[in-house]
Design a protein around this motif. Structure first.
Motif, PDB file in Angstrom:
ATOM      1  N   TYR A  48       0.831  -1.202   0.000  1.00 18.40           N
ATOM      2  CA  TYR A  48       0.000   0.000   0.000  1.00 18.40           C
ATOM      3  C   TYR A  48       0.871   1.260   0.000  1.00 18.40           C
ATOM      4  N   LYS A  49       1.974   1.217   0.733  1.00 21.55           N
ATOM      5  CA  LYS A  49       2.880   2.370   0.772  1.00 21.55           C
ATOM      6  C   LYS A  49       3.472   2.650  -0.605  1.00 21.55           C
ATOM      7  N   ASP A  50       3.745   1.597  -1.379  1.00 21.77           N
ATOM      8  CA  ASP A  50       4.243   1.789  -2.739  1.00 21.77           C
ATOM      9  C   ASP A  50       3.222   2.527  -3.595  1.00 21.77           C
ATOM     10  N   VAL A 228      -5.659  -2.173  10.937  1.00 18.32           N
ATOM     11  CA  VAL A 228      -6.669  -1.204  10.501  1.00 18.32           C
ATOM     12  C   VAL A 228      -6.572   0.121  11.241  1.00 18.32           C
ATOM     13  N   GLY A 229      -6.403   0.067  12.570  1.00 19.19           N
ATOM     14  CA  GLY A 229      -6.365   1.287  13.354  1.00 19.19           C
ATOM     15  C   GLY A 229      -7.766   1.824  13.612  1.00 19.19           C
ATOM     16  N   GLY A 230      -7.829   3.086  14.059  1.00 14.88           N
ATOM     17  CA  GLY A 230      -9.094   3.767  14.231  1.00 14.88           C
ATOM     18  C   GLY A 230     -10.057   3.065  15.164  1.00 14.88           C
ATOM     19  N   VAL A 252      -5.156   1.943   7.889  1.00 16.97           N
ATOM     20  CA  VAL A 252      -6.030   2.039   6.736  1.00 16.97           C
ATOM     21  C   VAL A 252      -7.419   2.521   7.131  1.00 16.97           C
ATOM     22  N   GLY A 253      -7.834   2.247   8.387  1.00 11.84           N
ATOM     23  CA  GLY A 253      -9.118   2.740   8.866  1.00 11.84           C
ATOM     24  C   GLY A 253      -9.040   4.186   9.299  1.00 11.84           C
TER      25      GLY A 253
END
Length: 335
Positions: A48-50, A228-230, A252-253
C-alpha cells in the motif's frame, strides 16, 4: 561490478500542474543514489505504501522523479568493502528504500549495505518478495505477541484486515505456529481463502466494532494483530481479555485512536506498536530466519499474484481501492 549502464525502471514524475504520471523508462546507473551496495533486483512487491508513493502522497515521497518499491530481492553486483560477496542473494526491506531512495521497481538499486540481509536458507528470492515488508511486519507482530507471553493455548487471536498483505500472512503464520485464529474482513467472498490459510473462523468487520461506543466490551480475544487502526483498534482493545496483547501496524481505517484507558488499567491489556522500517538488525535477521523455517506460510504460493513492471498500473489502482487479496510480486527479470 558487471558492465551495466542502462536498465528499466518504473519512474514517477511530477508535472508542472502537480499531477503524477508513471511510465517505464530506461535509466542509467549514474541516476542511482550513493551507497556501497549495488543489487540486481530479481523481484520486488506491491505494498500500500508503494501505491501511495506512486501516486505522489507527500507523507511517503516528496522528491521526484522517483522509483518506488519498498521491497527488493536479488543478487549482489558489488559491495565496496562491505559484508557481501559478489553473487550473494539478499533481501532489502524498510529503511528509506522506495521512499526518497529509488527502490525495487527498478532492475538495479544502490543502497547502504546495512539495509540488506542475506537470503536465509529455506527461502527463494521470489518467496522473499511474496513475504516482503508485509510478511516481515506480520511475523514481527507474531514475534511480539510471543515475547509478550501470548501462547497458542490461551484463546482466540484476532487478525483484522485479514485479506490484505499483512493480514493474510499473519493469519497463516499464526495458524502454522499453532494459534487459533479468527480472521476479520469486509470481503465476505474471501471466507474460503482465509480458512484455507488457517483461520478457524471468519467474521465481518462490523461484528468487531459492534458496540464500540461502550466503555468496555465482553472479553473475547487472547491477543490480536490489528492492521486497521481507528475505531477497529479501539473496539479490539475493549474486547481483549485480561492480560492480553494487541499489536498495531496499520492505519487504513484511521490514524486516530478513539479509546479510553479502561482496557489498560482494568484489564491490563498491552498495546504494542510494530515498526518494520527502523527495526534493529538483530531482530530483522531473527524474523527472516523464522519466516524461512517454522513460520513459513503453508500456502505462500497460493497467496501471490505476479506481474511485471508493465502490469503495475492496474495493480496500483486495485490496491488503492481495496481490490487486492494476498500479495503482489513484481518480476523484474521479465520486465
Amino acid at each position: 561490478m558487471e558492465n551495466v549502464t542502462k536498465f528499466k525502471a518504473l519512474v514517477v514524475e511530477k508535472t508542472p500542474d502537480k499531477q503524477f504520471v508513471r511510465e517505464i523508462r530506461e535509466r542509467s546507473m549514474d541516476d542511482l543514489p550513493t551507497g556501497d551496495l549495488v543489487v540486481r533486483v530479481h523481484y520486488s512487491s506491491l505494498n500500500y505504501k508503494d501505491a501511495l508513493s506512486a501516486t505522489g502522497h507527500p507523507g511517503v515521497t516528496r522528491q521526484f522523479p522517483h522509483t518506488p518499491g519498498i521491497d527488493a530481492a536479488g543478487e549482489v553486483v558489488s559491495c565496496e568493502g562491505g559484508p557481501f560477496a559478489l553473487g550473494e542473494k539478499v533481501i532489502v526491506t524498510g529503511y528509506d528504500l522506495g521512499m526518497e531512495t529509488d527502490g525495487g521497481w527498478g532492475q538495479y538499486i544502490r543502497i547502504p549495505s546495512a539495509w540488506a540481509v542475506r537470503l536465509p536458507e529455506g527461502l527463494t528470492l521470489r518467496e522473499g518478495m511474496a513475504l516482503g515488508t508485509a510478511g516481515f511486519t506480520a511475523a514481527l507482530s507474531v514475534l511480539k505477541l510471543e515475547r509478550a507471553g501470548v501462547k497458542p493455548g490461551d484463546g482466540d487471536i484476532l487478525v483484522t484486515g485479514a485479506t490484505g498483505g499483512v493480514g493474510s500472512i499473519a493469519v497463516s503464520i499464526l495458524a502454522v505456529a499453532g494459534y487459533r485464529v479468527v480472521a476479520s474482513t469486509g470481503k465476505e467472498a474471501d471466507e474460503d481463502f482465509l480458512k484455507e490459510l488457517g483461520a478457524v473462523a471468519v467474521i465481518g468487520r462490523d461484528e468487531v466494532v459492534a458496540g464500540a461506543e461502550k466503555t468496555l466490551l465482553a472479553e473475547r480475544w487472547a491477543g490480536a494483530v490489528d492492521v486497521v487502526g481507528g475505531a477497529t483498534l479501539a473496539a479490539v482493545l475493549k474486547s481483549t481479555r485480561y492480560g492480553g496483547t494487541v499489536t498495531c501496524c496499520g492505519l487504513v481505517g484511521s490514524p486516530e485512536l478513539p479509546v479510553n484507558v479502561y482496557p489498560f488499567i482494568l484489564r491490563g491489556v498491552s498495546l504494542l506498536g510494530i515498526d518494520s522500517v527502523q527495526c534493529p538488525r538483530d531482530t530483522r535477521e531473527e524474523v527472516w530466519q523464522r519466516l524461512a523455517a517454522g513460520w513459513k506460510p503453508a500456502r505462500l504460493a497460493d497467496m501471490v499474484t505476479e506481474c511485471t513492471l508493465t502490469g503495475l498500473e492496474v495493480m496500483i489502482q486495485a490496491i488503492l481501492h481495496g481490490g487486492i487479496t494476498g500479495r503482489v510480486v513484481v518480476n523484474l527479470r521479465e520486465s
